[in-house]
Scaffold this motif. Sequence first.
Motif, short mmCIF file in Angstrom:
data_model
loop_
_atom_site.label_atom_id
_atom_site.label_comp_id
_atom_site.label_asym_id
_atom_site.label_seq_id
_atom_site.Cartn_x
_atom_site.Cartn_y
_atom_site.Cartn_z
N GLY A 108 39.62 54.56 89.02
CA GLY A 108 41.04 54.50 89.37
C GLY A 108 41.91 55.20 88.35
N TRP A 109 43.00 55.83 88.81
CA TRP A 109 43.91 56.52 87.89
C TRP A 109 45.30 56.55 88.51
CZ3 TRP A 109 46.57 61.02 89.18
CH2 TRP A 109 46.15 61.66 90.36
N SER A 110 46.30 56.74 87.65
CA SER A 110 47.68 56.85 88.11
C SER A 110 48.51 57.48 87.01
CB SER A 110 48.26 55.47 88.48
OG SER A 110 48.31 54.64 87.32
N ARG A 111 49.71 57.92 87.36
CA ARG A 111 50.64 58.48 86.38
C ARG A 111 51.49 57.37 85.79
NH1 ARG A 111 50.60 61.98 90.68
NH2 ARG A 111 49.96 64.13 90.25
N ILE A 112 51.78 57.49 84.51
CA ILE A 112 52.64 56.53 83.83
C ILE A 112 53.61 57.30 82.94
CG2 ILE A 112 50.88 54.71 83.82
CD1 ILE A 112 50.48 55.32 80.82
N ARG A 113 54.66 56.62 82.50
CA ARG A 113 55.56 57.21 81.51
C ARG A 113 56.07 56.11 80.59
NH1 ARG A 113 60.82 61.25 82.26
NH2 ARG A 113 60.65 62.15 80.17
N THR A 114 56.02 56.39 79.30
CA THR A 114 56.43 55.42 78.30
C THR A 114 57.93 55.51 78.06
OG1 THR A 114 54.29 55.82 77.23
CG2 THR A 114 55.93 54.58 75.99
N PRO A 115 58.65 54.39 78.06
CA PRO A 115 60.09 54.44 77.75
C PRO A 115 60.32 54.72 76.27
CG PRO A 115 59.38 52.17 78.02
CD PRO A 115 58.20 53.03 78.38
N TYR A 116 61.53 55.13 75.97
CA TYR A 116 61.86 55.45 74.58
C TYR A 116 62.01 54.17 73.76
CZ TYR A 116 64.42 57.05 70.49
OH TYR A 116 64.81 57.31 69.20
N LEU A 117 61.42 54.18 72.59
CA LEU A 117 61.55 53.10 71.61
C LEU A 117 61.77 53.73 70.26
CD1 LEU A 117 61.35 50.07 70.80
CD2 LEU A 117 58.89 50.42 70.52
N SER A 118 62.89 53.43 69.64
CA SER A 118 63.21 54.05 68.35
C SER A 118 62.26 53.54 67.27
CB SER A 118 64.65 53.74 67.96
OG SER A 118 64.82 52.37 67.69
N LEU A 119 62.00 54.41 66.30
CA LEU A 119 61.15 54.02 65.19
C LEU A 119 61.77 52.89 64.39
CD1 LEU A 119 58.62 54.53 63.49
CD2 LEU A 119 59.90 56.29 62.24
N ALA A 120 63.10 52.91 64.25
CA ALA A 120 63.79 51.86 63.50
C ALA A 120 63.57 50.49 64.14
CB ALA A 120 65.28 52.17 63.41
N ARG A 121 63.63 50.44 65.46
CA ARG A 121 63.46 49.16 66.14
C ARG A 121 62.03 48.67 66.02
NH1 ARG A 121 65.48 47.75 72.32
NH2 ARG A 121 64.94 45.54 72.25
N ALA A 122 61.06 49.59 66.16
CA ALA A 122 59.65 49.20 66.02
C ALA A 122 59.36 48.71 64.61
CB ALA A 122 58.75 50.37 66.39
N CYS A 123 59.92 49.38 63.60
CA CYS A 123 59.71 48.97 62.22
C CYS A 123 60.34 47.60 61.95
CB CYS A 123 60.30 50.00 61.27
SG CYS A 123 59.43 51.58 61.26
N ALA A 124 61.52 47.39 62.52
CA ALA A 124 62.18 46.10 62.34
C ALA A 124 61.37 44.97 62.99
CB ALA A 124 63.58 46.15 62.92
N THR A 125 60.76 45.26 64.13
CA THR A 125 59.90 44.25 64.77
C THR A 125 58.71 43.90 63.89
OG1 THR A 125 60.54 45.06 66.96
CG2 THR A 125 58.54 43.74 66.82
N CYS A 126 58.11 44.92 63.27
CA CYS A 126 56.97 44.67 62.38
C CYS A 126 57.40 43.89 61.14
CB CYS A 126 56.32 45.99 61.98
SG CYS A 126 55.48 46.85 63.33
N ALA A 127 58.55 44.25 60.59
CA ALA A 127 59.04 43.55 59.40
C ALA A 127 59.37 42.09 59.71
CB ALA A 127 60.25 44.26 58.83
N ALA A 128 59.94 41.85 60.89
CA ALA A 128 60.31 40.48 61.26
C ALA A 128 59.09 39.60 61.51
CB ALA A 128 61.19 40.51 62.50
N ASN A 129 57.95 40.22 61.80
CA ASN A 129 56.74 39.45 62.08
C ASN A 129 55.69 39.62 60.99
OD1 ASN A 129 57.03 38.40 65.08
ND2 ASN A 129 57.80 40.50 65.09
N SER A 130 56.12 40.02 59.80
CA SER A 130 55.17 40.22 58.70
C SER A 130 54.48 38.92 58.29
CB SER A 130 55.88 40.84 57.50
OG SER A 130 56.94 39.99 57.06
N HIS A 131 55.11 37.79 58.59
CA HIS A 131 54.49 36.51 58.23
C HIS A 131 53.27 36.20 59.09
CE1 HIS A 131 57.17 35.67 61.62
NE2 HIS A 131 56.42 34.61 61.87
N LEU A 132 53.07 36.95 60.16
CA LEU A 132 51.92 36.73 61.05
C LEU A 132 50.67 37.48 60.59
CD1 LEU A 132 53.60 36.87 64.58
CD2 LEU A 132 52.90 34.85 63.29
N VAL A 133 50.77 38.23 59.50
CA VAL A 133 49.58 38.91 58.99
C VAL A 133 48.56 37.86 58.57
CG1 VAL A 133 48.67 40.45 57.21
CG2 VAL A 133 50.91 40.89 58.23
#
Length: 450
Positions: free
Chosen positions: A401-426
């Motif tokens: 099976g296969w299909s076309r997909i497209r990823t929405p835009y996610l800023s690097l700043a927002r992704a980094c902030a998400t990682c920093a906010a969850n650093s206690h889960l390491v």
Amino acid sequence: MSNLLTLLEIGGPTLAVGGGAAYLKARHPSAYWCTVGLTSTTARLLGSYGAVMDACGLTVAPSRLRALAVRATTRREVRPVPPRRGVLRPTLTGLRLRLRLAPGQEPADVAASAERLRHAWGVHAVYVSEVKPGVVDLRLVGFDVLRRVRMPRKVAEGFLKVPVALREDATAFVRDYRAIPHQLTLGATLSGKSMFLRHLVAGLAPQPVALVGIDCKRGVELAPFAPRLSALATDPEQAAELLPTLVELMESRYDQIRARQGIASDVPDEEITSDVWGLPEDERPVPIVLLVDEVAELFLVATRKEEDRRDEMVTQLIRLAQLGRAAGIYLEVCGQRFGAELGKGATMLRAQLTGRVCHRVNDEASAKMALGDISPEAVLAACAIAPERPGLAVVGDTSGGWSRIRTPYLSLARACATCAANSHLVPDMPKLDRFRPRVADAVPAGLSTA
């Protein structure tokens, strides 16, 4: 003069409505669908359903009892019977319609007529899926949902499940590591591969998993997510030290599973297991997701010494791909180019990566390496991706099976902030401590969740 006023009174509003509809269709297709497209498509479908099904060859002769009843009550000609239509269910992107097939029909008959149905009802696309024997679901998409990506509001999220993109049928593409443990993601520069990886990291960051990165581009892709990473290797030398450690972790987890399999008489049947997910929750090790960016850098060599190191690293990657699932270790292998010419072990590694995502690539050989064993049509679709559409990709798995997909835009700043906010889960994993990247205690300036 009176005729001119009448023309203006009638033509002015008509022109305004027509122009507004044309503007919405070109600039805001979702708004056009909700205001105009849904009504017109519903009327067209209801008014032409029987004739369209007959023209597509999706009708059957009526039963003898029905034919006798029609002749006795109406005295009109008995017509072929189309599939029984369910209730129309409008959505923000199209319509859903359930059909109960007549005796002798199969879902493949409806799927073969999907293009005809699309033209007959004036929609962007028609997708057919089987619900149960004799019942199919038609998903009508009113416009190109991949032109401006908006993820659905309700997505089936869960542990080790990350919604990363939108499918062309307006459903979410969810990366499920429990269902497809390992995946190969290819894409040329500016194709959207990094955005795909960014969504994966940001989606896994709030979950209780260990994220391990190998980024041989000196860490430019994965280093911004350092607060959430348990380990990071930024060159082949560090990767050559990290991979054996992961293999040792995998082997220790297999020893833990074998200890549970020393089936004593007092062990309940439901506690007998062959992977980490069958262990009691208090004994279950933390899952590990290994993110490998630019995998070709692990294969390229210049000297004999580097060749020996390459062979060892590739062997360890193949072992992790073959045995890692049961130990709760999952691979996400990314690269710009992947082919047999990379050297010994490339084809064997690819064979262990069930999931395939191919963004725009610079050569057909890479598309064939990713999707050639899935479908020739998928290879052609990947080669046809335009540079003007970053994030567009063809996704498939080895089931075909296969299909076309497209990823929405996610800023690097927002992704980094998400990682920093969850650093206690390491998680606390002493064997990986020496590979954990050093990060500042505070979130860098400019990296906010806004």
